[in-house]
Enzyme design. Structure first.
Site, PDB file in Angstrom:
ATOM      1  N   GLU A 180     -14.905   2.330  12.616  1.00 43.23           N
ATOM      2  CA  GLU A 180     -15.091   2.395  11.176  1.00 43.23           C
ATOM      3  C   GLU A 180     -13.781   1.980  10.520  1.00 43.23           C
ATOM      4  O   GLU A 180     -12.720   2.048  11.141  1.00 43.23           O
ATOM      5  CB  GLU A 180     -15.458   3.819  10.747  1.00 43.23           C
ATOM      6  N   LYS A 207      -1.859   1.592  12.587  1.00 43.16           N
ATOM      7  CA  LYS A 207      -3.152   1.724  13.262  1.00 43.16           C
ATOM      8  C   LYS A 207      -3.179   1.079  14.646  1.00 43.16           C
ATOM      9  O   LYS A 207      -3.963   1.497  15.514  1.00 43.16           O
ATOM     10  CB  LYS A 207      -4.250   1.108  12.397  1.00 43.16           C
ATOM     11  N   SER A 229       3.746   3.239   6.165  1.00 43.15           N
ATOM     12  CA  SER A 229       2.776   3.096   7.253  1.00 43.15           C
ATOM     13  C   SER A 229       2.056   1.757   7.281  1.00 43.15           C
ATOM     14  O   SER A 229       1.429   1.419   8.286  1.00 43.15           O
ATOM     15  CB  SER A 229       1.745   4.222   7.169  1.00 43.15           C
TER      16      SER A 229
END
Length: 407
Positions: free
Chosen positions: A122, A100, A389
Protein backbone atom coordinates in the site's frame (compact mmCIF):
# COMPACT_ATOMS: atom_id res chain seq x y z
CA UNK A 1 2.88 11.92 32.28
CA UNK A 2 6.66 12.01 32.03
CA UNK A 3 9.50 9.60 32.64
CA UNK A 4 10.75 10.01 36.20
CA UNK A 5 14.43 9.99 37.14
CA UNK A 6 15.76 6.45 37.18
CA UNK A 7 12.75 4.98 35.39
CA UNK A 8 13.85 2.39 32.85
CA UNK A 9 12.58 1.92 29.33
CA UNK A 10 12.58 -1.79 28.52
CA UNK A 11 12.64 -1.28 24.78
CA UNK A 12 14.55 -4.45 23.99
CA UNK A 13 11.86 -6.63 25.60
CA UNK A 14 9.12 -5.27 23.33
CA UNK A 15 6.96 -6.39 21.77
CA UNK A 16 5.88 -9.48 23.68
CA UNK A 17 5.57 -12.80 21.90
CA UNK A 18 1.97 -11.91 21.12
CA UNK A 19 3.02 -8.61 19.59
CA UNK A 20 1.98 -6.36 22.48
CA UNK A 21 3.42 -3.02 23.50
CA UNK A 22 1.63 -2.77 26.82
CA UNK A 23 -2.06 -2.71 25.89
CA UNK A 24 -1.29 -1.77 22.29
CA UNK A 25 -0.50 -3.87 19.22
CA UNK A 26 -1.56 -7.49 18.89
CA UNK A 27 -2.82 -9.39 15.86
CA UNK A 28 -6.41 -8.68 14.83
CA UNK A 29 -6.80 -10.26 11.41
CA UNK A 30 -8.99 -12.82 9.61
CA UNK A 31 -8.21 -16.45 10.37
CA UNK A 32 -7.04 -16.91 6.77
CA UNK A 33 -4.06 -14.62 7.45
CA UNK A 34 -2.93 -16.12 10.77
CA UNK A 35 -0.81 -18.85 9.18
CA UNK A 36 0.88 -16.32 6.89
CA UNK A 37 1.65 -14.01 9.82
CA UNK A 38 2.93 -16.92 11.93
CA UNK A 39 5.15 -18.07 9.07
CA UNK A 40 6.43 -14.54 8.56
CA UNK A 41 7.21 -14.15 12.25
CA UNK A 42 9.06 -17.45 12.38
CA UNK A 43 11.06 -16.66 9.24
CA UNK A 44 11.95 -13.23 10.59
CA UNK A 45 13.19 -14.74 13.86
CA UNK A 46 15.36 -17.14 11.86
CA UNK A 47 16.69 -14.29 9.72
CA UNK A 48 17.61 -12.26 12.80
CA UNK A 49 19.83 -15.13 13.92
CA UNK A 50 21.38 -15.62 10.47
CA UNK A 51 24.66 -13.72 9.92
CA UNK A 52 24.34 -14.18 6.15
CA UNK A 53 20.99 -12.39 6.16
CA UNK A 54 22.48 -9.40 7.98
CA UNK A 55 25.47 -9.30 5.67
CA UNK A 56 23.24 -9.35 2.60
CA UNK A 57 20.93 -6.69 4.03
CA UNK A 58 23.84 -4.43 4.94
CA UNK A 59 25.33 -4.90 1.49
CA UNK A 60 22.12 -3.80 -0.27
CA UNK A 61 21.64 -0.89 2.12
CA UNK A 62 25.16 0.28 1.33
CA UNK A 63 25.54 -0.53 -2.37
CA UNK A 64 21.95 -0.15 -3.58
CA UNK A 65 20.26 2.27 -1.18
CA UNK A 66 23.25 4.49 -0.42
CA UNK A 67 23.74 4.14 3.33
CA UNK A 68 25.07 5.58 5.52
CA UNK A 69 23.24 8.87 5.13
CA UNK A 70 24.84 12.03 6.46
CA UNK A 71 24.06 14.14 9.50
CA UNK A 72 23.96 17.67 8.11
CA UNK A 73 24.45 20.85 10.12
CA UNK A 74 21.86 23.34 8.83
CA UNK A 75 24.07 26.35 9.43
CA UNK A 76 22.00 28.99 7.62
CA UNK A 77 18.72 27.81 9.10
CA UNK A 78 20.33 27.87 12.55
CA UNK A 79 21.47 31.46 11.95
CA UNK A 80 18.06 32.42 10.56
CA UNK A 81 16.16 31.11 13.58
CA UNK A 82 18.64 31.69 16.39
CA UNK A 83 18.78 29.34 19.35
CA UNK A 84 19.74 25.67 19.09
CA UNK A 85 22.06 24.16 16.49
CA UNK A 86 19.95 22.27 13.96
CA UNK A 87 21.05 19.01 12.35
CA UNK A 88 19.21 16.98 9.69
CA UNK A 89 19.52 13.23 9.32
CA UNK A 90 19.53 13.11 5.51
CA UNK A 91 17.32 10.12 4.67
CA UNK A 92 16.18 12.18 1.69
CA UNK A 93 19.48 11.33 0.00
CA UNK A 94 18.71 7.61 -0.17
CA UNK A 95 17.92 5.85 -3.45
CA UNK A 96 14.19 6.40 -4.23
CA UNK A 97 14.21 9.55 -2.07
CA UNK A 98 13.13 8.47 1.41
CA UNK A 99 13.74 6.17 4.36
CA UNK A 100 11.17 3.67 3.00
CA UNK A 101 13.85 1.79 1.03
CA UNK A 102 15.35 0.42 4.30
CA UNK A 103 12.27 -1.61 5.11
CA UNK A 104 11.48 -2.51 1.49
CA UNK A 105 14.87 -4.16 1.03
CA UNK A 106 14.60 -6.05 4.31
CA UNK A 107 11.12 -7.41 3.60
CA UNK A 108 11.96 -8.29 -0.01
CA UNK A 109 14.85 -10.40 1.27
CA UNK A 110 12.45 -12.11 3.68
CA UNK A 111 9.96 -12.75 0.87
CA UNK A 112 12.71 -14.36 -1.17
CA UNK A 113 13.66 -16.57 1.80
CA UNK A 114 10.02 -17.70 2.03
CA UNK A 115 9.83 -18.41 -1.71
CA UNK A 116 7.17 -15.74 -2.33
CA UNK A 117 7.28 -14.48 -5.93
CA UNK A 118 4.50 -11.89 -5.77
CA UNK A 119 4.64 -8.70 -3.69
CA UNK A 120 1.81 -6.35 -2.78
CA UNK A 121 2.06 -3.02 -0.97
CA UNK A 122 0.00 0.00 0.00
CA UNK A 123 1.20 3.56 -0.38
CA UNK A 124 0.07 7.08 0.46
CA UNK A 125 2.68 9.59 -0.63
CA UNK A 126 4.02 6.97 -3.00
CA UNK A 127 7.51 6.74 -1.50
CA UNK A 128 6.85 3.29 -0.04
CA UNK A 129 5.32 2.22 -3.33
CA UNK A 130 8.34 3.47 -5.26
CA UNK A 131 10.71 1.74 -2.85
CA UNK A 132 8.76 -1.52 -3.14
CA UNK A 133 8.57 -1.34 -6.93
CA UNK A 134 12.29 -0.64 -7.04
CA UNK A 135 13.33 -3.62 -4.92
CA UNK A 136 10.91 -5.89 -6.80
CA UNK A 137 12.61 -4.85 -10.04
CA UNK A 138 15.97 -5.56 -8.44
CA UNK A 139 14.96 -9.05 -7.26
CA UNK A 140 12.70 -9.99 -10.18
CA UNK A 141 9.45 -10.10 -8.19
CA UNK A 142 5.94 -9.35 -9.41
CA UNK A 143 4.68 -6.13 -7.81
CA UNK A 144 1.19 -4.72 -7.24
CA UNK A 145 0.77 -1.44 -5.35
CA UNK A 146 -2.55 -0.17 -4.00
CA UNK A 147 -2.97 3.59 -3.85
CA UNK A 148 -5.98 5.78 -3.12
CA UNK A 149 -7.32 7.69 -6.12
CA UNK A 150 -6.91 11.01 -4.29
CA UNK A 151 -3.28 10.20 -3.53
CA UNK A 152 -2.65 9.09 -7.12
CA UNK A 153 -3.83 12.48 -8.29
CA UNK A 154 -1.61 14.47 -5.91
CA UNK A 155 1.37 12.13 -6.32
CA UNK A 156 1.21 11.50 -10.08
CA UNK A 157 4.99 11.55 -10.48
CA UNK A 158 5.42 8.68 -8.03
CA UNK A 159 2.73 6.67 -9.80
CA UNK A 160 4.73 6.90 -13.02
CA UNK A 161 7.96 6.01 -11.19
CA UNK A 162 6.34 2.82 -9.88
CA UNK A 163 5.07 1.93 -13.33
CA UNK A 164 8.51 2.55 -14.85
CA UNK A 165 9.88 -0.06 -12.42
CA UNK A 166 7.32 -2.58 -13.64
CA UNK A 167 4.75 -2.32 -10.85
CA UNK A 168 1.01 -2.39 -11.42
CA UNK A 169 -0.53 0.52 -9.51
CA UNK A 170 -4.17 -0.18 -8.65
CA UNK A 171 -6.38 2.82 -7.94
CA UNK A 172 -8.59 2.55 -4.85
CA UNK A 173 -11.89 4.39 -5.15
CA UNK A 174 -13.61 3.26 -1.96
CA UNK A 175 -13.97 5.30 1.23
CA UNK A 176 -11.96 8.49 1.36
CA UNK A 177 -9.71 7.16 -1.45
CA UNK A 178 -6.53 7.69 0.58
CA UNK A 179 -4.07 5.55 2.58
CA UNK A 180 -6.51 3.76 4.90
CA UNK A 181 -8.51 2.57 1.91
CA UNK A 182 -5.36 1.43 0.09
CA UNK A 183 -4.44 -0.69 3.13
CA UNK A 184 -7.92 -2.25 3.10
CA UNK A 185 -7.57 -3.29 -0.54
CA UNK A 186 -4.05 -4.64 -0.02
CA UNK A 187 -5.29 -6.80 2.86
CA UNK A 188 -8.16 -8.13 0.71
CA UNK A 189 -5.64 -9.08 -1.96
CA UNK A 190 -3.43 -10.81 0.61
CA UNK A 191 -6.32 -12.87 1.97
CA UNK A 192 -7.09 -14.04 -1.57
CA UNK A 193 -3.51 -14.76 -2.65
CA UNK A 194 -1.77 -15.60 0.60
CA UNK A 195 -0.03 -18.74 -0.69
CA UNK A 196 2.29 -17.03 -3.15
CA UNK A 197 2.12 -13.38 -2.02
CA UNK A 198 3.99 -11.35 0.58
CA UNK A 199 2.59 -8.03 1.78
CA UNK A 200 5.35 -5.44 2.28
CA UNK A 201 3.61 -3.18 4.77
CA UNK A 202 5.18 0.26 4.69
CA UNK A 203 4.90 1.57 8.24
CA UNK A 204 5.22 0.46 11.86
CA UNK A 205 1.56 -0.50 11.88
CA UNK A 206 -0.68 -3.49 11.39
CA UNK A 207 -0.70 -6.92 12.92
CA UNK A 208 2.30 -8.52 14.63
CA UNK A 209 5.08 -9.00 13.51
CA UNK A 210 4.90 -5.92 11.23
CA UNK A 211 5.36 -3.10 13.79
CA UNK A 212 8.42 -4.86 15.24
CA UNK A 213 9.83 -5.84 11.87
CA UNK A 214 9.45 -2.41 10.26
CA UNK A 215 10.96 -0.78 13.34
CA UNK A 216 13.95 -3.10 13.24
CA UNK A 217 14.66 -2.44 9.56
CA UNK A 218 14.65 1.30 10.28
CA UNK A 219 16.79 1.18 13.44
CA UNK A 220 19.78 1.86 11.23
CA UNK A 221 18.65 5.52 11.15
CA UNK A 222 19.12 5.97 14.88
CA UNK A 223 22.27 3.88 15.04
CA UNK A 224 23.96 6.05 12.42
CA UNK A 225 22.68 9.25 14.04
CA UNK A 226 24.17 8.32 17.40
CA UNK A 227 27.60 7.68 15.91
CA UNK A 228 27.47 10.81 13.73
CA UNK A 229 26.41 13.26 16.42
CA UNK A 230 29.06 11.92 18.79
CA UNK A 231 31.66 12.41 16.08
CA UNK A 232 30.50 15.94 15.26
CA UNK A 233 29.61 17.28 18.71
CA UNK A 234 31.10 14.84 21.19
CA UNK A 235 27.74 14.36 22.90
CA UNK A 236 24.13 13.38 22.31
CA UNK A 237 21.53 15.93 21.18
CA UNK A 238 19.17 17.67 23.56
CA UNK A 239 16.15 17.02 21.39
CA UNK A 240 15.21 14.81 18.43
CA UNK A 241 12.24 15.36 16.13
CA UNK A 242 10.49 13.37 13.39
CA UNK A 243 7.16 13.47 11.60
CA UNK A 244 4.70 10.71 12.48
CA UNK A 245 2.13 9.13 10.22
CA UNK A 246 2.19 5.42 10.94
CA UNK A 247 5.54 6.11 12.52
CA UNK A 248 8.31 4.19 10.74
CA UNK A 249 10.85 6.98 10.27
CA UNK A 250 10.24 8.29 13.79
CA UNK A 251 10.61 4.97 15.61
CA UNK A 252 13.69 4.27 13.47
CA UNK A 253 15.29 7.48 14.69
CA UNK A 254 14.08 7.34 18.29
CA UNK A 255 14.58 3.68 19.20
CA UNK A 256 18.32 3.88 19.88
CA UNK A 257 17.74 6.86 22.20
CA UNK A 258 14.80 5.60 24.27
CA UNK A 259 17.15 4.74 27.16
CA UNK A 260 18.71 8.21 27.02
CA UNK A 261 16.12 10.01 29.13
CA UNK A 262 18.05 13.31 28.91
CA UNK A 263 17.27 13.35 25.17
CA UNK A 264 13.81 14.74 24.50
CA UNK A 265 11.95 12.88 21.72
CA UNK A 266 9.14 14.60 19.81
CA UNK A 267 6.91 13.20 17.08
CA UNK A 268 4.94 15.62 14.92
CA UNK A 269 1.56 14.67 13.50
CA UNK A 270 -0.57 16.25 10.78
CA UNK A 271 -2.70 19.10 12.13
CA UNK A 272 -4.34 19.67 8.75
CA UNK A 273 -6.75 22.60 8.73
CA UNK A 274 -6.97 22.50 12.54
CA UNK A 275 -8.04 20.14 15.28
CA UNK A 276 -11.67 19.65 14.28
CA UNK A 277 -13.26 16.31 13.29
CA UNK A 278 -12.39 15.42 9.71
CA UNK A 279 -9.91 18.26 9.34
CA UNK A 280 -6.67 16.67 10.59
CA UNK A 281 -4.76 13.43 11.16
CA UNK A 282 -3.38 14.02 14.69
CA UNK A 283 -4.36 10.83 16.49
CA UNK A 284 -3.29 12.05 19.91
CA UNK A 285 -5.53 15.10 19.54
CA UNK A 286 -8.96 13.55 19.89
CA UNK A 287 -8.15 9.95 19.01
CA UNK A 288 -9.68 7.02 20.86
CA UNK A 289 -8.40 3.55 21.70
CA UNK A 290 -9.56 1.00 19.16
CA UNK A 291 -8.61 -1.60 16.58
CA UNK A 292 -7.88 -0.81 12.95
CA UNK A 293 -6.26 -2.91 10.23
CA UNK A 294 -4.64 -5.45 12.50
CA UNK A 295 -3.67 -3.72 15.74
CA UNK A 296 -4.95 -1.92 18.82
CA UNK A 297 -3.89 1.70 19.02
CA UNK A 298 -5.14 5.28 19.01
CA UNK A 299 -7.55 5.93 16.15
CA UNK A 300 -9.54 8.89 14.91
CA UNK A 301 -13.04 7.46 15.35
CA UNK A 302 -16.39 8.60 16.68
CA UNK A 303 -18.25 7.31 19.75
CA UNK A 304 -19.77 4.51 17.67
CA UNK A 305 -16.35 3.31 16.48
CA UNK A 306 -16.76 4.62 12.94
CA UNK A 307 -13.50 5.86 11.43
CA UNK A 308 -13.51 9.63 11.02
CA UNK A 309 -12.40 11.39 7.87
CA UNK A 310 -8.82 12.65 7.96
CA UNK A 311 -6.99 15.42 6.19
CA UNK A 312 -3.38 16.40 5.64
CA UNK A 313 -1.55 18.33 2.99
CA UNK A 314 0.83 15.34 2.95
CA UNK A 315 -0.52 12.05 1.59
CA UNK A 316 1.87 10.01 3.75
CA UNK A 317 0.45 11.37 7.04
CA UNK A 318 -3.21 11.22 6.01
CA UNK A 319 -4.10 8.16 8.10
CA UNK A 320 -6.50 7.52 10.99
CA UNK A 321 -4.26 5.35 13.22
CA UNK A 322 -0.78 5.54 14.72
CA UNK A 323 1.73 2.73 15.23
CA UNK A 324 1.18 0.81 18.50
CA UNK A 325 4.74 1.32 19.74
CA UNK A 326 4.27 5.08 19.48
CA UNK A 327 1.04 4.81 21.46
CA UNK A 328 2.88 2.87 24.17
CA UNK A 329 5.75 5.34 24.57
CA UNK A 330 3.37 8.28 24.47
CA UNK A 331 1.27 6.85 27.28
CA UNK A 332 4.32 6.15 29.42
CA UNK A 333 5.60 9.67 28.74
CA UNK A 334 8.82 8.81 26.92
CA UNK A 335 7.91 10.34 23.54
CA UNK A 336 6.00 13.61 23.27
CA UNK A 337 3.76 14.47 20.34
CA UNK A 338 2.91 17.78 18.71
CA UNK A 339 1.23 18.69 15.43
CA UNK A 340 1.75 21.12 12.57
CA UNK A 341 -0.99 22.61 10.42
CA UNK A 342 -1.02 22.70 6.63
CA UNK A 343 -0.24 26.42 6.66
CA UNK A 344 2.74 25.97 8.99
CA UNK A 345 4.02 23.19 6.75
CA UNK A 346 3.77 25.23 3.55
CA UNK A 347 5.61 28.13 5.22
CA UNK A 348 8.33 25.80 6.50
CA UNK A 349 8.67 24.14 3.09
CA UNK A 350 9.40 27.47 1.43
CA UNK A 351 11.78 28.60 4.17
CA UNK A 352 13.99 25.52 3.93
CA UNK A 353 14.15 25.76 0.14
CA UNK A 354 15.15 29.40 0.33
CA UNK A 355 17.62 29.20 3.21
CA UNK A 356 19.29 25.79 2.78
CA UNK A 357 18.57 24.83 -0.84
CA UNK A 358 16.87 21.63 0.31
CA UNK A 359 13.40 20.67 -0.94
CA UNK A 360 11.84 18.52 1.81
CA UNK A 361 8.97 16.06 1.54
CA UNK A 362 5.74 17.52 2.91
CA UNK A 363 5.68 14.70 5.46
CA UNK A 364 9.13 15.61 6.82
CA UNK A 365 8.21 19.29 6.72
CA UNK A 366 5.76 18.73 9.59
CA UNK A 367 8.79 18.02 11.79
CA UNK A 368 10.53 21.05 10.30
CA UNK A 369 7.56 23.29 11.18
CA UNK A 370 7.96 22.18 14.79
CA UNK A 371 11.73 22.80 14.71
CA UNK A 372 11.17 26.31 13.37
CA UNK A 373 9.03 27.10 16.40
CA UNK A 374 11.12 25.18 18.91
CA UNK A 375 14.76 26.00 18.08
CA UNK A 376 14.56 29.75 18.90
CA UNK A 377 13.33 28.85 22.41
CA UNK A 378 16.43 26.75 23.08
CA UNK A 379 19.90 27.93 24.10
CA UNK A 380 22.62 28.40 21.49
CA UNK A 381 24.69 25.61 23.04
CA UNK A 382 21.84 23.10 22.67
CA UNK A 383 21.37 20.69 19.76
CA UNK A 384 18.22 19.57 17.96
CA UNK A 385 18.29 16.73 15.41
CA UNK A 386 15.48 16.29 12.89
CA UNK A 387 14.92 13.32 10.63
CA UNK A 388 14.63 14.68 7.10
CA UNK A 389 12.92 11.45 6.08
CA UNK A 390 12.22 12.26 2.44
CA UNK A 391 12.82 14.71 -0.37
CA UNK A 392 10.12 16.85 -1.90
CA UNK A 393 10.45 16.32 -5.65
CA UNK A 394 7.13 14.47 -5.51
CA UNK A 395 5.43 17.44 -3.82
CA UNK A 396 6.59 20.37 -5.92
CA UNK A 397 3.60 20.38 -8.29
CA UNK A 398 1.17 20.08 -5.37
CA UNK A 399 2.86 22.91 -3.46
CA UNK A 400 2.82 25.09 -6.58
CA UNK A 401 -0.91 24.47 -6.96
CA UNK A 402 -1.54 25.31 -3.29
CA UNK A 403 0.47 28.51 -3.66
CA UNK A 404 -1.39 29.48 -6.80
CA UNK A 405 1.53 28.91 -9.16
CA UNK A 406 1.48 27.02 -12.47
CA UNK A 407 4.08 24.36 -13.20
Amino acid sequence: MTISAGQTVNKDTLPTDSGRFGQFGGCYVPETLMTALDDLGQEYEKAKQDPDFHLELESYLREFAGRPTGLYFAERLTEELGGAKIYFKREDLLHTGAHKINNAIGQALLARRMGKKRIIAETGAGQHGVATATVCARFGLECVVYMGAVDMDRQRLNVFRMELCGAEVRSVNSGQRTLKDAVNEAMRDWVTNVRDTHYILGSALGAHPYPMMVRDFHRVIGKETRAEILEKEGRLPDEMVACVGGGSNAIGLFFEFLDETDVRLVGVEAGGHGIEPGQHAARFEGGRLGVLQGCKTYILQNEDGQIELTHSVSAGLDYAAIGPEHAYYRDMGRIEYAYATDKEVLDAFQLLCRVEGIIPALESTHALAYVIKRAPKMDTDQIIVMNLSGRGDKDVAQVAKLLGEKV
